[in-house]
Scaffold this active site. Structure first.
Site, PDB file in Angstrom:
ATOM      1  N   ASN A  61      22.296  53.955  -6.438  1.00 49.60           N
ATOM      2  CA  ASN A  61      23.030  52.803  -5.889  1.00 49.60           C
ATOM      3  C   ASN A  61      24.308  53.227  -5.208  1.00 49.60           C
ATOM      4  O   ASN A  61      24.970  52.629  -4.222  1.00 49.60           O
ATOM      5  CB  ASN A  61      23.413  52.029  -7.025  1.00 49.60           C
ATOM      6  N   ASN A  89      23.524  51.245  -1.957  1.00 50.05           N
ATOM      7  CA  ASN A  89      24.285  49.862  -2.113  1.00 50.05           C
ATOM      8  C   ASN A  89      25.611  50.181  -1.062  1.00 50.05           C
ATOM      9  O   ASN A  89      26.126  49.521  -0.266  1.00 50.05           O
ATOM     10  CB  ASN A  89      24.851  49.663  -3.655  1.00 50.05           C
ATOM     11  N   GLY A 126      22.169  34.692 -13.901  1.00 52.46           N
ATOM     12  CA  GLY A 126      21.669  34.686 -12.524  1.00 52.46           C
ATOM     13  C   GLY A 126      20.512  35.117 -12.153  1.00 52.46           C
ATOM     14  O   GLY A 126      19.429  34.767 -12.957  1.00 52.46           O
ATOM     15  N   ALA A 127      20.169  35.664 -10.943  1.00 49.20           N
ATOM     16  CA  ALA A 127      18.772  35.942 -10.605  1.00 49.20           C
ATOM     17  C   ALA A 127      17.867  36.908 -11.827  1.00 49.20           C
ATOM     18  O   ALA A 127      16.982  36.083 -12.366  1.00 49.20           O
ATOM     19  CB  ALA A 127      18.751  36.766  -9.451  1.00 49.20           C
ATOM     20  N   MET A 128      18.374  37.947 -12.315  1.00 48.09           N
ATOM     21  CA  MET A 128      17.693  38.449 -13.208  1.00 48.09           C
ATOM     22  C   MET A 128      17.583  37.985 -14.703  1.00 48.09           C
ATOM     23  O   MET A 128      16.806  37.922 -15.354  1.00 48.09           O
ATOM     24  CB  MET A 128      18.492  39.853 -13.550  1.00 48.09           C
ATOM     25  N   SER A 167      21.966  44.703  -2.738  1.00 52.20           N
ATOM     26  CA  SER A 167      22.790  43.454  -3.438  1.00 52.20           C
ATOM     27  C   SER A 167      24.315  43.498  -3.083  1.00 52.20           C
ATOM     28  O   SER A 167      25.009  42.494  -2.971  1.00 52.20           O
ATOM     29  CB  SER A 167      22.587  43.565  -5.000  1.00 52.20           C
ATOM     30  N   LYS A 191      19.865  55.771 -11.592  1.00 48.41           N
ATOM     31  CA  LYS A 191      19.904  54.289 -10.797  1.00 48.41           C
ATOM     32  C   LYS A 191      21.398  54.464 -10.344  1.00 48.41           C
ATOM     33  O   LYS A 191      21.383  53.849  -9.054  1.00 48.41           O
ATOM     34  CB  LYS A 191      19.586  53.179 -11.645  1.00 48.41           C
ATOM     35  N   GLU A 207      29.908  45.285  -7.136  1.00 52.13           N
ATOM     36  CA  GLU A 207      29.912  46.115  -8.394  1.00 52.13           C
ATOM     37  C   GLU A 207      30.580  47.631  -8.183  1.00 52.13           C
ATOM     38  O   GLU A 207      30.013  48.587  -8.935  1.00 52.13           O
ATOM     39  CB  GLU A 207      28.477  46.169  -9.154  1.00 52.13           C
TER      40      GLU A 207
HETATM   41  P1  NAD Z   1      23.407  37.136  -9.691  1.00 52.30           P
HETATM   42  O1  NAD Z   1      24.282  37.664  -8.599  1.00 52.30           O
HETATM   43  O2  NAD Z   1      22.025  36.607  -9.343  1.00 52.30           O
HETATM   44  O3  NAD Z   1      24.279  36.510 -10.734  1.00 52.30           O
HETATM   45  C1  NAD Z   1      25.490  36.857 -11.323  1.00 52.30           C
HETATM   46  C2  NAD Z   1      26.521  35.797 -11.580  1.00 52.30           C
HETATM   47  O4  NAD Z   1      26.929  35.134 -10.614  1.00 52.30           O
HETATM   48  C3  NAD Z   1      25.439  34.740 -12.542  1.00 52.30           C
HETATM   49  O5  NAD Z   1      26.314  34.154 -13.497  1.00 52.30           O
HETATM   50  C4  NAD Z   1      25.346  33.536 -11.488  1.00 52.30           C
HETATM   51  O6  NAD Z   1      25.323  32.388 -12.202  1.00 52.30           O
HETATM   52  C5  NAD Z   1      26.600  33.869 -10.803  1.00 52.30           C
HETATM   53  N1  NAD Z   1      26.692  33.214  -9.262  1.00 52.30           N
HETATM   54  C6  NAD Z   1      25.684  33.433  -8.472  1.00 52.30           C
HETATM   55  N2  NAD Z   1      25.753  32.754  -7.086  1.00 52.30           N
HETATM   56  C7  NAD Z   1      26.737  31.970  -7.524  1.00 52.30           C
HETATM   57  C8  NAD Z   1      27.405  30.941  -6.783  1.00 52.30           C
HETATM   58  N3  NAD Z   1      26.891  30.655  -5.624  1.00 52.30           N
HETATM   59  N4  NAD Z   1      28.450  30.185  -7.355  1.00 52.30           N
HETATM   60  C9  NAD Z   1      28.948  30.404  -8.692  1.00 52.30           C
HETATM   61  N5  NAD Z   1      28.214  31.423  -9.213  1.00 52.30           N
HETATM   62  C10 NAD Z   1      27.159  32.003  -8.898  1.00 52.30           C
HETATM   63  O7  NAD Z   1      23.321  38.643 -10.548  1.00 52.30           O
HETATM   64  P2  NAD Z   1      21.749  39.630 -10.853  1.00 52.30           P
HETATM   65  O8  NAD Z   1      21.306  39.727  -9.468  1.00 52.30           O
HETATM   66  O9  NAD Z   1      21.134  38.654 -11.826  1.00 52.30           O
HETATM   67  O10 NAD Z   1      22.324  40.702 -11.366  1.00 52.30           O
HETATM   68  C11 NAD Z   1      22.619  41.105 -12.875  1.00 52.30           C
HETATM   69  C12 NAD Z   1      22.686  42.340 -13.110  1.00 52.30           C
HETATM   70  O11 NAD Z   1      21.521  42.954 -12.867  1.00 52.30           O
HETATM   71  C13 NAD Z   1      23.537  43.301 -12.039  1.00 52.30           C
HETATM   72  O12 NAD Z   1      24.265  44.216 -12.893  1.00 52.30           O
HETATM   73  C14 NAD Z   1      22.757  43.818 -11.240  1.00 52.30           C
HETATM   74  O13 NAD Z   1      23.106  44.932 -10.327  1.00 52.30           O
HETATM   75  C15 NAD Z   1      21.549  43.962 -11.870  1.00 52.30           C
HETATM   76  N6  NAD Z   1      20.360  44.125 -11.319  1.00 52.30           N
HETATM   77  C16 NAD Z   1      20.020  43.128 -10.283  1.00 52.30           C
HETATM   78  C17 NAD Z   1      18.564  43.066  -9.672  1.00 52.30           C
HETATM   79  C18 NAD Z   1      18.189  42.183  -9.005  1.00 52.30           C
HETATM   80  O14 NAD Z   1      17.402  42.153  -8.131  1.00 52.30           O
HETATM   81  N7  NAD Z   1      18.740  40.984  -8.615  1.00 52.30           N
HETATM   82  C19 NAD Z   1      17.809  44.248 -10.155  1.00 52.30           C
HETATM   83  C20 NAD Z   1      18.039  45.160 -10.847  1.00 52.30           C
HETATM   84  C21 NAD Z   1      19.344  45.036 -11.451  1.00 52.30           C
END
Ligand code: NAD
Length: 313
Positions: free
Chosen positions: A184, A188, A9-11, A253, A180, A265
């Protein structure tokens, strides 16, 4: 180095894109077909203050049969933690996810000696399939879980830092993760329940009292597990990060997950505190109630009154 991103996903995309650009052999694994297809068709698009660029990093759907990677970085949501990709006899697995319980799940994939864990404050948004926005600056902190010095942690810190992801090693990975989690469990959850941006939370007169009550329960459970959570330090960090000048209209988030109809989460945050408290025979009624309230929001979000009211405009 061969790197598999388990959960892109994003990270996962942010770390995978940076490591690929630094010359590593990276594959982004994910479960969202449109996202994987978009990355393979046009590259991973990364937008930041400098503009927008495409990085031609390959992506594949879970589960992908691949040669063992040197490093697997797990970046699924904590609700879906799994170390995907092949794990060989020297593969390191790193989790930088939020929440409690990720380490316990990952121990079933890799011996603890090759498991690294930590946190990151790099903010990243998934704007749509194949497209992320990299927000500002931030730091990643990671370490090994056993006692003593870890060459694995040192090498991984060097790899990430050299890829433009500022990272430092810690001898107290669990302490960093719990700090952390504490943050959260307040930020959160309260921003989600109140449906407010983070800047509005610190401006609330009753913030210190409310946050301290939640943090006291978190610290008691941490102490039962041999980890120190410094409540005063946690409050100071929140005040700094919730400063309206620094955080603007940023949405937590968990609130974004609710707004997008996706699982939160909560079970790995306040829910984990409540469950672990029960296991240790400690009272944690606030965290238990917060868990139930966020569960109620997950179940009823589309029926919220302001949503219905908006429909009638
Ligand atoms: P995310 O929400 O971007 O993605 C998580 C999953 O959901 C991925 O597999 C993604 O492909 C899927 N997804 C997202 N949108 C979708 C949609 N519209 N349809 C189908 N699938 C979809 O997750 P993230 O933000 O990368 O977080 C990953 C971990 O990192 C988590 O534990 C989070 O708490 C942590 N984290 C995130 C951030 C941040 O800024 N994003 C910062 C620090 C820690």
């Amino acid at each position: 180095m061969k790197v598999t991103i388990a959960g892109s996903g994003a990270m996962g995309c942010r770390f995978g894109g940076a490591l690929f650009s630094a010359g590593h052999e990276v594959v982004l694994l994910d479960g969202w077909p449109e996202h994987v297809a978009a990355i393979n068709a046009g590259g991973l698009r990364i937008s930041d203050e400098a503009g927008s660029r495409a990085v031609r990093v390959p992506a594949a759907l879970f589960p992908a049969a691949a040669d063992p990677a040197d490093l697997v970085i797990v970046f699924t949501k904590a609700t879906a933690t799994a170390a995907a990709g092949a794990i060989g006899p020297s593969t390191l697995v790193l989790t930088l996810q939020n929440g409690l319980g990720n380490i316990e799940v990952l121990r079933s994939y890799v011996p603890q000696a090759r498991l690294l864990a930590g946190t990151t404050t790099l903010g990243t948004e998934l704007l749509g399939p194949g497209h992320i926005r990299a927000l500002g600056s931030g730091e990643t902190v990671l370490g090994a879980l056993g006692p003593g010095h870890s060459d694995h942690a040192d090498r991984t810190v060097l790899t990430l830092s050299a890829a433009g992801l500022p990272t430092r090693v810690t001898a107290d990975a669990l302490g960093v993760i719990w700090a952390k989690v504490a943050f959260n469990c307040v930020m959160n959850s309260l921003c989600s329940i109140a449906s407010i941006p983070v800047s509005a939370l610190a401006a609330y007169d009753g913030f210190d009292a409310l946050a301290s009550s939640i943090l006291r329960e978190v610290a008691a459970v941490a102490a039962a597990e041999g980890v120190v959570v410094d409540i005063a330090a946690a409050l100071r960090l929140m005040k700094a990060q919730f400063d309206p000048a620094a955080s603007g209209g940023h949405l937590a988030s968990m609130l974004q997950d609710l707004m997008n109809g996706r699982p939160t989460e909560i079970a790995q945050l306040n829910g984990a505190i409540a469950a672990r408290a029960a296991a240790h025979g400690i009272e944690a009624p606030l965290n238990a109630l917060i868990t139930q309230l966020v569960g109620l929001l997950e179940a009823t979000w589309p029926r919220r009154v302001n949503h219905l009211h908006g429909d009638r405009q």
